[in-house]
Design an enzyme around this catalytic site. Structure first.
Site, PDB file in Angstrom:
ATOM      1  N   VAL A  13       0.820  -1.219   0.000  1.00  0.00           N
ATOM      2  CA  VAL A  13       0.000   0.000   0.000  1.00  0.00           C
ATOM      3  C   VAL A  13       0.850   1.264   0.000  1.00  0.00           C
ATOM      4  O   VAL A  13       0.319   2.371  -0.076  1.00  0.00           O
ATOM      5  CB  VAL A  13      -0.979   0.050   1.194  1.00  0.00           C
ATOM      6  CG1 VAL A  13      -1.976  -1.094   1.121  1.00  0.00           C
ATOM      7  CG2 VAL A  13      -0.250   0.056   2.524  1.00  0.00           C
ATOM      8  N   LYS A  15       3.673   1.625   2.370  1.00  0.00           N
ATOM      9  CA  LYS A  15       4.249   1.895   3.706  1.00  0.00           C
ATOM     10  C   LYS A  15       5.689   2.378   3.608  1.00  0.00           C
ATOM     11  O   LYS A  15       6.088   3.316   4.292  1.00  0.00           O
ATOM     12  CB  LYS A  15       4.257   0.628   4.582  1.00  0.00           C
ATOM     13  CG  LYS A  15       2.934   0.235   5.169  1.00  0.00           C
ATOM     14  CD  LYS A  15       3.099  -0.830   6.235  1.00  0.00           C
ATOM     15  CE  LYS A  15       3.851  -2.055   5.745  1.00  0.00           C
ATOM     16  NZ  LYS A  15       3.125  -2.801   4.698  1.00  0.00           N
ATOM     17  N   THR A  16       6.463   1.698   2.780  1.00  0.00           N
ATOM     18  CA  THR A  16       7.889   2.033   2.706  1.00  0.00           C
ATOM     19  C   THR A  16       8.101   3.432   2.118  1.00  0.00           C
ATOM     20  O   THR A  16       8.895   4.216   2.644  1.00  0.00           O
ATOM     21  CB  THR A  16       8.626   0.979   1.868  1.00  0.00           C
ATOM     22  OG1 THR A  16       8.455  -0.289   2.500  1.00  0.00           O
ATOM     23  CG2 THR A  16      10.107   1.286   1.767  1.00  0.00           C
ATOM     24  N   LYS A  37      12.859  -1.767  10.271  1.00  0.00           N
ATOM     25  CA  LYS A  37      11.911  -2.708   9.675  1.00  0.00           C
ATOM     26  C   LYS A  37      11.768  -3.859  10.667  1.00  0.00           C
ATOM     27  O   LYS A  37      12.751  -4.525  11.010  1.00  0.00           O
ATOM     28  CB  LYS A  37      12.435  -3.204   8.322  1.00  0.00           C
ATOM     29  CG  LYS A  37      11.524  -4.196   7.614  1.00  0.00           C
ATOM     30  CD  LYS A  37      10.269  -3.567   7.044  1.00  0.00           C
ATOM     31  CE  LYS A  37       9.422  -4.610   6.302  1.00  0.00           C
ATOM     32  NZ  LYS A  37       8.201  -4.036   5.719  1.00  0.00           N
ATOM     33  N   THR A  41      10.757  -9.657   4.953  1.00  0.00           N
ATOM     34  CA  THR A  41      10.597 -10.941   4.273  1.00  0.00           C
ATOM     35  C   THR A  41      10.748 -10.753   2.768  1.00  0.00           C
ATOM     36  O   THR A  41      10.599  -9.651   2.243  1.00  0.00           O
ATOM     37  CB  THR A  41       9.212 -11.566   4.557  1.00  0.00           C
ATOM     38  OG1 THR A  41       8.205 -10.701   4.044  1.00  0.00           O
ATOM     39  CG2 THR A  41       8.998 -11.773   6.038  1.00  0.00           C
ATOM     40  N   ASP A  50      13.393  -2.908   2.990  1.00  0.00           N
ATOM     41  CA  ASP A  50      12.600  -1.676   3.083  1.00  0.00           C
ATOM     42  C   ASP A  50      13.349  -0.575   3.828  1.00  0.00           C
ATOM     43  O   ASP A  50      13.286   0.600   3.440  1.00  0.00           O
ATOM     44  CB  ASP A  50      11.268  -1.962   3.792  1.00  0.00           C
ATOM     45  CG  ASP A  50      10.267  -2.670   2.878  1.00  0.00           C
ATOM     46  OD1 ASP A  50      10.587  -2.886   1.696  1.00  0.00           O
ATOM     47  OD2 ASP A  50       9.175  -3.000   3.358  1.00  0.00           O
ATOM     48  N   GLY A 110       6.100  -1.969   9.897  1.00  0.00           N
ATOM     49  CA  GLY A 110       5.680  -3.354  10.057  1.00  0.00           C
ATOM     50  C   GLY A 110       5.855  -4.132   8.760  1.00  0.00           C
ATOM     51  O   GLY A 110       6.482  -3.681   7.810  1.00  0.00           O
ATOM     52  N   GLY A 112       3.380  -6.012   6.009  1.00  0.00           N
ATOM     53  CA  GLY A 112       1.964  -6.158   5.675  1.00  0.00           C
ATOM     54  C   GLY A 112       1.097  -5.290   6.573  1.00  0.00           C
ATOM     55  O   GLY A 112       1.470  -4.178   6.912  1.00  0.00           O
ATOM     56  N   SER A 171      -0.314   6.016  -1.929  1.00  0.00           N
ATOM     57  CA  SER A 171      -0.039   6.200  -3.347  1.00  0.00           C
ATOM     58  C   SER A 171      -1.251   6.884  -3.983  1.00  0.00           C
ATOM     59  O   SER A 171      -2.251   6.232  -4.309  1.00  0.00           O
ATOM     60  CB  SER A 171       0.246   4.842  -3.998  1.00  0.00           C
ATOM     61  OG  SER A 171       0.659   5.006  -5.325  1.00  0.00           O
TER      62      SER A 171
HETATM   63  N1  LIG Z   1       3.857   6.661  -3.839  1.00  0.00           N
HETATM   64  C1  LIG Z   1       4.513   5.713  -4.507  1.00  0.00           C
HETATM   65  N2  LIG Z   1       5.377   6.028  -5.475  1.00  0.00           N
HETATM   66  C2  LIG Z   1       6.020   5.097  -6.187  1.00  0.00           C
HETATM   67  N3  LIG Z   1       5.895   3.800  -5.994  1.00  0.00           N
HETATM   68  C3  LIG Z   1       5.076   3.416  -5.036  1.00  0.00           C
HETATM   69  C4  LIG Z   1       4.338   4.347  -4.229  1.00  0.00           C
HETATM   70  N4  LIG Z   1       3.615   3.640  -3.343  1.00  0.00           N
HETATM   71  C5  LIG Z   1       3.896   2.356  -3.594  1.00  0.00           C
HETATM   72  N5  LIG Z   1       4.766   2.222  -4.605  1.00  0.00           N
HETATM   73  C6  LIG Z   1       5.305   0.974  -5.175  1.00  0.00           C
HETATM   74  O1  LIG Z   1       4.396  -0.050  -4.860  1.00  0.00           O
HETATM   75  C7  LIG Z   1       5.087  -1.158  -4.327  1.00  0.00           C
HETATM   76  C8  LIG Z   1       4.676  -1.354  -2.896  1.00  0.00           C
HETATM   77  O2  LIG Z   1       5.016  -0.203  -2.131  1.00  0.00           O
HETATM   78  P1  LIG Z   1       5.735  -0.360  -0.731  1.00  0.00           P
HETATM   79  O3  LIG Z   1       6.960  -1.204  -0.865  1.00  0.00           O
HETATM   80  O4  LIG Z   1       5.921   0.980  -0.160  1.00  0.00           O
HETATM   81  O5  LIG Z   1       4.595  -1.183   0.030  1.00  0.00           O
HETATM   82  P2  LIG Z   1       4.578  -1.638   1.499  1.00  0.00           P
HETATM   83  O6  LIG Z   1       3.255  -1.249   2.033  1.00  0.00           O
HETATM   84  O7  LIG Z   1       5.765  -1.094   2.182  1.00  0.00           O
HETATM   85  O8  LIG Z   1       4.661  -3.216   1.392  1.00  0.00           O
HETATM   86  P3  LIG Z   1       5.313  -4.272   2.441  1.00  0.00           P
HETATM   87  O9  LIG Z   1       4.159  -4.818   3.217  1.00  0.00           O
HETATM   88  O10 LIG Z   1       5.900  -5.286   1.521  1.00  0.00           O
HETATM   89  O11 LIG Z   1       6.321  -3.581   3.264  1.00  0.00           O
HETATM   90  C9  LIG Z   1       6.566  -0.865  -4.456  1.00  0.00           C
HETATM   91  O12 LIG Z   1       7.031  -1.436  -5.639  1.00  0.00           O
HETATM   92  C10 LIG Z   1       6.625   0.631  -4.509  1.00  0.00           C
HETATM   93  O13 LIG Z   1       7.725   1.091  -5.250  1.00  0.00           O
HETATM   94 MG   LIG Z   2       7.366  -1.960   2.853  1.00  0.00          MG
END
Ligand SMILES: Nc1ncnc2c1ncn2[C@@H]1O[C@H](COP(=O)(O)OP(=O)(O)OP(=O)(O)O)[C@@H](O)[C@H]1O
Ligand SMILES: [Mg+2]
Length: 238
Positions: A13, A15-16, A37, A41, A50, A110, A112, A171
């Site tokens: 979603v 988060k990172t 982090k 995983t 992350d 976290g 997920g 996003s």
């Molecule tokens: N605002 C954004 N700009 C560019 N890419 C994004 C954006 N939000 C998400 N993404 C892309 O979507 C994917 C998932 O985003 P992200 O890694 O931040 O998710 P997450 O919530 O951290 O997932 P996880 O549970 O695996 O940690 C990644 O490939 C990331 O580059």
């Molecule tokens: Mg992440």
């Protein structure tokens, strides 16, 4: 707010990317920042996790992870299948507390969503937040389905007497659909907490210097930014 726990309405979603924006805005405001982090995983030992991705985008932050497991699964499952020791909420809390002795802000990302299991006892990020007595930021997706998962997450936080600092849209699409535009008004309602920002889609692909320069414009003052929720809502309202 020395420690902020960052969870999401699910995996992928944003988060990172949101964590990186929060870190960049805090750094721009002159604060020392660490990102942790809780359990990484789905990456090999030589791959960027992350926390390292946050450091790449945000710059001068300390990046660390409690443990990493190779398969892209819930941490508890990934640990079990790898025959490795799992991460317990206590481990996350201890690592975050230690970083907080050396930094003004510690961001704990976290894996997920909130109730993803870390160990065989069913320990979660929510348990770590409880141990730390830390506020929680929820990263939500923009479109259809996010009201339900955001409200479920907010209710669970409330049931556990955890502070929900607010919600950030992880996003925000370049061409938001009707659901996304309506959700800007509805997300804070269902969360019972303010909307604290919207990170534009594609932000993670910006050059780090541009990411750092723009990050404060995506986040509200509570997160060291200049984003105005009212103005944003007015601009996108259908
Ligand atoms: N605002 C954004 N700009 C560019 N890419 C994004 C954006 N939000 C998400 N993404 C892309 O979507 C994917 C998932 O985003 P992200 O890694 O931040 O998710 P997450 O919530 O951290 O997932 P996880 O549970 O695996 O940690 C990644 O490939 C990331 O580059
Ligand atoms: Mg992440």
């Amino acid at each position: 707010m020395p420690i902020l726990v960052i969870t999401g309405t699910g995996t992928e979603v944003g988060k990172t990317v949101t964590t990186a924006a929060v870190a960049a805005a805090a750094v721009a405001a002159g604060r020392s920042v660490a990102v942790l982090k809780a359990a990484q995983t789905g990456v090999r030992p030589d791959e960027r996790g992350d926390a390292e991705e946050v450091a790449r985008l945000a710059g001068a932050v300390t990046a660390s992870e409690v443990a990493r497991f190779p398969e892209p699964l819930a941490p508890g499952t990934a640990a079990r299948r790898a025959g490795m020791a799992p991460v317990h909420p206590q481990d996350v809390a201890e690592a975050a507390a230690k970083l907080a002795t050396e930094h003004e802000l510690v961001l704990v990302e976290g894996a997920g969503g909130l109730l993803v299991r870390f160990d065989a006892a069913g320990g979660t990020l929510a348990d770590a937040a409880r141990l730390l007595n830390a506020p929680v930021l929820v990263v939500a997706s923009a479109g259809l389905g996010t009201l339900n998962t955001t409200e479920l997450t907010a209710r669970e936080l409330r049931a556990r007497e955890l502070e929900l600092l607010g919600v950030v849209i992880g996003s925000w699409p370049g061409s938001p659909d009707l659901a996304s535009r309506c959700n800007v008004a509805d997300l804070p309602e269902v969360a019972g907490a303010p909307l604290l920002g919207a990170v534009p889609a594609g932000a993670g692909a910006l050059a780090p210097a541009d990411f750092r320069a723009m990050a404060p414009s995506w986040l509200s003052a509570r997160l060291d930014g200049s984003w105005d929720a009212e103005a944003f809502r007015g601009r996108v309202a259908p």
